[in-house]
Design a protein around this motif. Sequence first.
Motif, short mmCIF file in Angstrom:
data_model
loop_
_atom_site.label_atom_id
_atom_site.label_comp_id
_atom_site.label_asym_id
_atom_site.label_seq_id
_atom_site.Cartn_x
_atom_site.Cartn_y
_atom_site.Cartn_z
N ALA A 189 0.84 -1.20 0.00
CA ALA A 189 0.00 0.00 0.00
C ALA A 189 0.87 1.24 0.00
CB ALA A 189 -0.93 -0.01 1.21
N PHE A 190 1.99 1.19 0.73
CA PHE A 190 2.86 2.37 0.82
C PHE A 190 3.83 2.45 -0.35
CE2 PHE A 190 1.59 1.66 5.26
CZ PHE A 190 0.99 2.89 5.47
N TYR A 192 3.87 0.49 -3.67
CA TYR A 192 3.18 0.58 -4.96
C TYR A 192 2.08 1.64 -4.92
CZ TYR A 192 5.70 -3.61 -6.21
OH TYR A 192 6.70 -4.49 -6.50
N GLY A 193 1.40 1.73 -3.78
CA GLY A 193 0.35 2.75 -3.65
C GLY A 193 0.94 4.14 -3.74
N GLY A 194 2.04 4.37 -3.03
CA GLY A 194 2.69 5.67 -3.06
C GLY A 194 3.14 6.02 -4.46
N THR A 196 1.87 4.96 -7.27
CA THR A 196 0.70 5.28 -8.09
C THR A 196 0.22 6.70 -7.83
OG1 THR A 196 0.08 2.97 -7.86
CG2 THR A 196 -1.57 4.42 -8.76
N LEU A 197 0.20 7.05 -6.53
CA LEU A 197 -0.25 8.39 -6.13
C LEU A 197 0.60 9.47 -6.80
CD1 LEU A 197 -2.05 9.65 -3.60
CD2 LEU A 197 0.21 10.00 -2.65
N TYR A 200 0.23 11.09 -10.43
CA TYR A 200 -0.77 12.10 -10.72
C TYR A 200 -0.41 13.40 -10.00
CZ TYR A 200 -3.49 8.22 -12.54
OH TYR A 200 -3.90 7.14 -13.27
N VAL A 204 -5.11 16.58 -7.76
CA VAL A 204 -6.15 15.57 -7.95
C VAL A 204 -6.68 15.09 -6.60
CG1 VAL A 204 -6.45 13.16 -8.66
CG2 VAL A 204 -5.44 14.80 -10.24
N PHE A 205 -5.81 15.10 -5.58
CA PHE A 205 -6.15 14.41 -4.33
C PHE A 205 -6.66 15.35 -3.25
CE2 PHE A 205 -2.97 11.93 -6.55
CZ PHE A 205 -3.66 10.74 -6.69
N MET A 209 -4.71 13.91 2.12
CA MET A 209 -3.81 12.92 1.55
C MET A 209 -2.48 13.58 1.20
SD MET A 209 -6.43 10.90 -0.91
CE MET A 209 -5.30 9.70 -1.59
N PHE B 27 -6.64 -3.54 3.80
CA PHE B 27 -6.02 -2.22 3.94
C PHE B 27 -5.50 -1.74 2.59
CE2 PHE B 27 -2.16 0.30 4.72
CZ PHE B 27 -2.71 1.35 5.43
N THR B 28 -4.77 -2.62 1.89
CA THR B 28 -4.18 -2.23 0.61
C THR B 28 -5.25 -1.94 -0.44
OG1 THR B 28 -2.33 -3.64 1.17
CG2 THR B 28 -2.46 -2.91 -1.10
N VAL B 31 -6.61 1.49 0.33
CA VAL B 31 -5.71 2.58 -0.05
C VAL B 31 -5.74 2.80 -1.56
CG1 VAL B 31 -3.29 3.27 -0.19
CG2 VAL B 31 -4.19 2.34 1.94
N PHE B 32 -5.64 1.70 -2.31
CA PHE B 32 -5.68 1.84 -3.77
C PHE B 32 -7.03 2.38 -4.24
CE2 PHE B 32 -1.73 -0.47 -4.02
CZ PHE B 32 -1.16 0.05 -5.18
N ILE B 35 -6.99 6.13 -3.86
CA ILE B 35 -6.14 6.80 -4.86
C ILE B 35 -6.85 6.81 -6.22
CG2 ILE B 35 -3.98 6.65 -6.16
CD1 ILE B 35 -2.71 5.42 -3.63
N TYR B 38 -9.91 9.20 -6.51
CA TYR B 38 -9.63 10.62 -6.76
C TYR B 38 -9.23 10.88 -8.20
CZ TYR B 38 -10.36 12.18 -2.04
OH TYR B 38 -10.96 12.50 -0.86
N ALA B 42 -11.25 13.37 -10.82
CA ALA B 42 -10.64 14.39 -11.68
C ALA B 42 -11.03 14.16 -13.14
CB ALA B 42 -9.12 14.33 -11.53
#
Lengths: 274, 266
Positions: A189-190, A192-194, A196-197, A200, A204-205, A209, B27-28, B31-32, B35, B38, B42
């Motif tokens: 989450a941190f 791969y998620g980070g 991905t975040l 952009y 957008v967020f 966040m 959790f994951t 989170v995804f 993301i 959002y 947009a």
Amino acid sequence: MVAARPPAPGAWSAYRMIAGMWIRSTLTYRASFALMLCANFLVTAFDFVVIALMFSQVRSLGGYSFAEVAFLYGTSTTAFGLTNALLGSIDKLGARIRDGTLDTLLVRPVPVLAQVAADRFGLQRLGRLLQGVMVLAGSLVALDVHWTVLKAALVPVMLLSGTALFCAVFVAGAAFQFWAQDAAEVQSAFTYGGQTLLQYPPTVFAKDMVRGVTFVLPLAFVNWLPGLYVLGRPYPLGVPQWLAFAPPLVAAGCLALAGLAWRTGVRAYRSTGS
Amino acid sequence: MRLYLVVARGGFRRYTTYRVATAAGVFTNTVFGVIVAYTYIALWEQRPHLGGYDQSQALTYVWVSQALLMTVNMFGGGFADELVERIRTGDIAIDLYRPADLQLWWLSADLGRALFHFLGRGAIPLAFGALVFDLALPADAATWLAFLVAVLFGVVVSFALRFLVALSAFWLLDGAGVSSLVSIAGLFFSGMLLPLNAFPGLLGEVARALPWSSLLQIPADVLMGRHRGWGLLGAYGFQLGWAAALLGAGRLLQSAAVRRVVVQGG
């Protein structure tokens, strides 16, 4: 009499040795390796294909043009690709703890971190890096930016410190697995998620966040803060502009903290014993 | 029949032991989900009604996709990796000699697994999405039921695809390359990255005709009430048609493969 022993290899040479072994082993099945390299390239490229598909429908996203989003994408993917190639196996640590094979690594006279990181080293991971570099190069050509020496110098700096920041997140996440062995996905989450975040723009967020990845887990230093300076864009949350030059410092701090977490984790480790 | 129920229950129970991993996965996914939600906001702000969805439908799509990600195994893998390993090591010989059909055996186990992931990893992210974002979820039980059926068919199509891939290991021995290429196709054409009806032109038409659209696009549209009456039967027919074709192909490949097996003693 104690027999003379050759000195234990350092972390880096151990890493190279193990990685080299895995490279030779992957190259044994050449056809399969070629397929996996393609697959790795494609699967990561899909992140960019999505962005391209989005821009086939709109002219801007969060107020940013395609070239600007591609720049953010290219910088975060390149840094992440480097990290993934260097440390990508580290998120398998939980599995090693569960099945007891970590013990084998602990008794060898080589730093454990180097062994875990180099384990199953896969050249196919270069697929992601290659793809990030290609998008970044394309965006640099397409961007309509007034380049200064400072801006041009900032790009390689942000790639390197971005890599260091992602490395810190990976190591800290692995350290966390010493306690929560089954929770490898929290790490994703941190990481791969980070990643991905960061592909952009921050506009957008939700504000909270953006605050979280600026002040708590400082991923914004990978590409948002230095990148927005390069693009000449206003900063989110009204943070001062000189923070664009802080990534090396922030990365060094995070690496130190991650190293500390790793040491604590190794000390706390108890073998499953079977 | 009873045998396969037992196998399915085993498939379910096997995953109940991974409680921490399931919580981590929830959790994951959440989170995804946040993301991606959002980025869709947009996108839909710039293009309201893109792909025929309004913004709350687009957000519903995001959370359904997170809920179904593991259930229909959009990334591929799962049991297929295990089956490939058994083929590679020769353990497959033991499977072949059980008084059970290979394909049905693995299908039952995979259905059990899917049910666990639907309950364990699907429900909470979807509930979270519904609390935090404005989703277009149906209020009537019939639509939810129709959705569950579409999910079930989606799992079967996904299984049939992965079974075919796994059997390729009989010829290739190392199935990793093929399996990763197919999972990529699955990721892209299932609509996990972007709803298939937001794909432009011909690409969208092709994507909607391929089997992978059974995995996520159809269940999500059924949940949002976009297939009703005859349309719903048409959607089910599409899923079942692909399921039958792919399971049939798997069966043919299986009998060809079984003839190749040489049991080495010792």
